[in-house]
Design a protein around this motif. Structure first.
Motif, PDB file in Angstrom:
ATOM      1  N   GLN A   1       0.822  -1.202   0.000  1.00  0.00           N
ATOM      2  CA  GLN A   1       0.000   0.000   0.000  1.00  0.00           C
ATOM      3  C   GLN A   1       0.854   1.249   0.000  1.00  0.00           C
ATOM      4  O   GLN A   1       0.532   2.251  -0.646  1.00  0.00           O
ATOM      5  CB  GLN A   1      -0.918  -0.012   1.226  1.00  0.00           C
TER       6      GLN A   1
ATOM      7  N   THR B   1       3.228  -4.364  -5.533  1.00  0.00           N
ATOM      8  CA  THR B   1       2.797  -5.603  -4.898  1.00  0.00           C
ATOM      9  C   THR B   1       3.842  -6.703  -5.085  1.00  0.00           C
ATOM     10  O   THR B   1       4.069  -7.502  -4.175  1.00  0.00           O
ATOM     11  CB  THR B   1       1.454  -6.060  -5.478  1.00  0.00           C
TER      12      THR B   1
ATOM     13  N   TYR C   1     -12.581 -11.469  -1.070  1.00  0.00           N
ATOM     14  CA  TYR C   1     -11.537 -10.646  -1.665  1.00  0.00           C
ATOM     15  C   TYR C   1     -10.143 -11.185  -1.352  1.00  0.00           C
ATOM     16  O   TYR C   1      -9.180 -10.448  -1.244  1.00  0.00           O
ATOM     17  CB  TYR C   1     -11.672  -9.190  -1.206  1.00  0.00           C
TER      18      TYR C   1
ATOM     19  N   ASN D   1      -5.869 -10.508   1.817  1.00  0.00           N
ATOM     20  CA  ASN D   1      -6.145  -9.103   1.525  1.00  0.00           C
ATOM     21  C   ASN D   1      -6.885  -8.467   2.688  1.00  0.00           C
ATOM     22  O   ASN D   1      -8.002  -8.862   3.022  1.00  0.00           O
ATOM     23  CB  ASN D   1      -6.986  -8.994   0.246  1.00  0.00           C
TER      24      ASN D   1
ATOM     25  N   HIS E   1     -11.647 -11.038  -6.235  1.00  0.00           N
ATOM     26  CA  HIS E   1     -10.472 -10.263  -6.613  1.00  0.00           C
ATOM     27  C   HIS E   1      -9.806 -10.746  -7.889  1.00  0.00           C
ATOM     28  O   HIS E   1      -8.954 -10.047  -8.443  1.00  0.00           O
ATOM     29  CB  HIS E   1      -9.452 -10.292  -5.479  1.00  0.00           C
TER      30      HIS E   1
ATOM     31  N   GLY F   1      -7.045  -6.472  -8.241  1.00  0.00           N
ATOM     32  CA  GLY F   1      -6.262  -5.538  -7.450  1.00  0.00           C
ATOM     33  C   GLY F   1      -4.769  -5.610  -7.674  1.00  0.00           C
ATOM     34  O   GLY F   1      -4.068  -4.619  -7.505  1.00  0.00           O
TER      35      GLY F   1
ATOM     36  N   TYR G   1      -5.647  -8.959 -13.029  1.00  0.00           N
ATOM     37  CA  TYR G   1      -6.152  -8.204 -14.178  1.00  0.00           C
ATOM     38  C   TYR G   1      -6.248  -9.093 -15.422  1.00  0.00           C
ATOM     39  O   TYR G   1      -7.240  -9.055 -16.152  1.00  0.00           O
ATOM     40  CB  TYR G   1      -5.253  -6.992 -14.447  1.00  0.00           C
TER      41      TYR G   1
ATOM     42  N   PRO H   1     -11.041  -1.447 -10.206  1.00  0.00           N
ATOM     43  CA  PRO H   1     -11.148  -1.101  -8.777  1.00  0.00           C
ATOM     44  C   PRO H   1     -11.405   0.375  -8.521  1.00  0.00           C
ATOM     45  O   PRO H   1     -12.080   0.723  -7.558  1.00  0.00           O
ATOM     46  CB  PRO H   1      -9.806  -1.563  -8.198  1.00  0.00           C
ATOM     47  N   HIS H   2     -10.887   1.264  -9.394  1.00  0.00           N
ATOM     48  CA  HIS H   2     -11.102   2.691  -9.158  1.00  0.00           C
ATOM     49  C   HIS H   2     -12.531   3.117  -9.488  1.00  0.00           C
ATOM     50  O   HIS H   2     -12.943   4.228  -9.154  1.00  0.00           O
ATOM     51  CB  HIS H   2     -10.105   3.523  -9.970  1.00  0.00           C
TER      52      HIS H   2
END
Length: 400
Positions: free
Chosen positions: A67, A75, A237, A241, A301, A322, A327, A344-345
């Motif tokens: 984060q 990540t 999720y 996480n 996720h 995420g 993806y 996610p946004h």
């Protein structure tokens, strides 16, 4: 043979490797699983030998670091910093004291660096299990991201190599980690797009899924909930996480807007809306194989194992990716016509409800889900994986 299986990562990474270890033990081999200390109960329950190589405290540092880096590549940096590099010496030292050349087999994911050093030092075969179809990422050795990766971790690996009497790397560290000739992809060919994901000279199996014993399947509160609510939506999720508050807040509101019952799978109850609506049940964990056949859609996720469980159950899925391979898995699910993706946004109650309507109300999605589920056969993935491991180990191709 004496087999050492290194199982790094959270549940989605760990369980396919555990399933492979169980399959190899069933063939008469002596198997030791090397993993994080929090996985010991699962390994012992399977009747296998266990040795811890990472503490839960160290692994927990991945989240805050990822984060703070706040980039897609962050990540991976966080995972290597706290989930991979601390295992190198414990793995090497434990196995080196027990290796029997000619009677030892090593099995690891791509990032199994400690066992890769054992392979090089003692000449015993290592078979790499690729959990996600992203081989082309590891084959790119000239891009800027790879150069940064090599600069960060190459010197650390060379320190280990010097300690173990090995010469310094004369190639990209990222490229050295992967031997595609002795690699088994734990996913079927029909899941791949584009075909550059296929391992070069390696093997593919069906998805390798781990299902706990039926006695562990469903807790009483879930049985009572399913008796009251037919075909709920299931939200999860990921087991590792902790950034789930926004996801489950949107989920609770979207279920209210749609008038749907839901099961929230997360151990982080304190991060959920309080109180939860009466049509929502929270559980720390339930095997997806026990729950999904009675559900209508899985919202998650995008981890490869979670995707595969929904595909096998023949239900729609909505993916809010995420990190890591999530993806690309979302792209594959949409390409198969079995679900939808939500960036996610863009996640909020309204957007999630809209995407869910698209997945639940489209008869073409339901038809594709049934067609894909028909491709699964019980146990095939583990059996195929074990056959491929033993074949590749016996072939002993030279490292490139």
């Amino acid at each position: 043979m004496r087999v050492f299986v290194l199982a790094l990562g959270s549940g989605g990474d760990f369980y396919p490797l555990l399933a492979s270890a169980i399959g190899l033990a069933a063939r008469g081999h002596t198997v030791t699983v090397l993993a994080g200390d929090w996985h010991e109960p699962s390994v012992r329950a399977a009747g296998l030998d266990f040795h811890p190589v990472l503490s839960s405290e160290e692994f927990a540092r991945i989240g805050p670091m990822a984060q703070s880096l706040a980039t897609p590549g962050g990540t991976w940096v966080a995972f290597f910093q706290h989930g991979v590099m601390p295992t190198v010496a414990p793995v090497y030292d434990y196995v080196a004291a027990r290796v029997e050349p000619g009677n030892t087999l090593l099995v690891a994911p791509v990032q199994g660096i400690g066992l890769r050093l054992i392979e090089e030092r003692f000449g015993v075969p290592l078979v790499t299990l690729l959990l996600q179809p992203r081989v082309h990422d590891w084959d790119q050795t000239n891009d800027e991201a790879t150069r940064r990766f090599d600069a960060m971790y190459g010197p650390l690996i060379n320190r280990h190599r010097r300690r173990y009497g090995l010469p310094p790397l004369g190639r990209s560290f990222k490229g050295w980690m992967v031997d595609t000739a002795r690699m088994v992809g734990l996913f079927p060919a029909w899941f791949l797009s584009p075909q550059v994901d296929l391992p070069n000279q390696g093997r593919l199996s069906d998805f390798v899924l781990f299902d706990p014993a039926p006695a562990q399947a469903t807790p009483p509160q879930l049985d009572a909930f399913l008796a009251r609510h037919d075909a709920p939506l299931v939200f999860t999720y990921g087991t590792a996480n902790r950034a789930v508050a926004e996801f489950f807040a949107a989920a609770a509101q979207a279920c209210g807007e749609l008038g749907r019952a839901a099961v929230f799978l997360t151990p982080h109850r304190h991060l959920l809306p309080d109180p939860l609506p009466p049509h929502v049940l929270q559980l720390d964990y339930v095997p997806l194989a026990a729950l999904l056949p009675y559900s209508e859609c899985l919202i998650h996720h995008g981890g490869i194992g979670t995707c595969a469980q929904a595909l096998r159950a023949g239900i729609a899925q909505v993916i809010v990716p995420g990190a890591f391979d999530q993806y690309s898995n979302a792209v594959r699910v949409e390409a198969l016509g079995v679900g939808k993706a939500l960036a996610p946004h863009l996640l909020n109650a309204a957007s999630l409800a809209g995407v869910l309507r698209g997945a639940l109300d489209d008869p073409a999605v339901a038809a594709r889900c049934r067609a894909v589920a028909a491709r699964f056969a019980p146990g095939d993935g583990v059996e195929q994986c074990c056959e491929a491991i033993l074949e590749l180990a016996g072939r002993m191709p030279e490292r490139r």
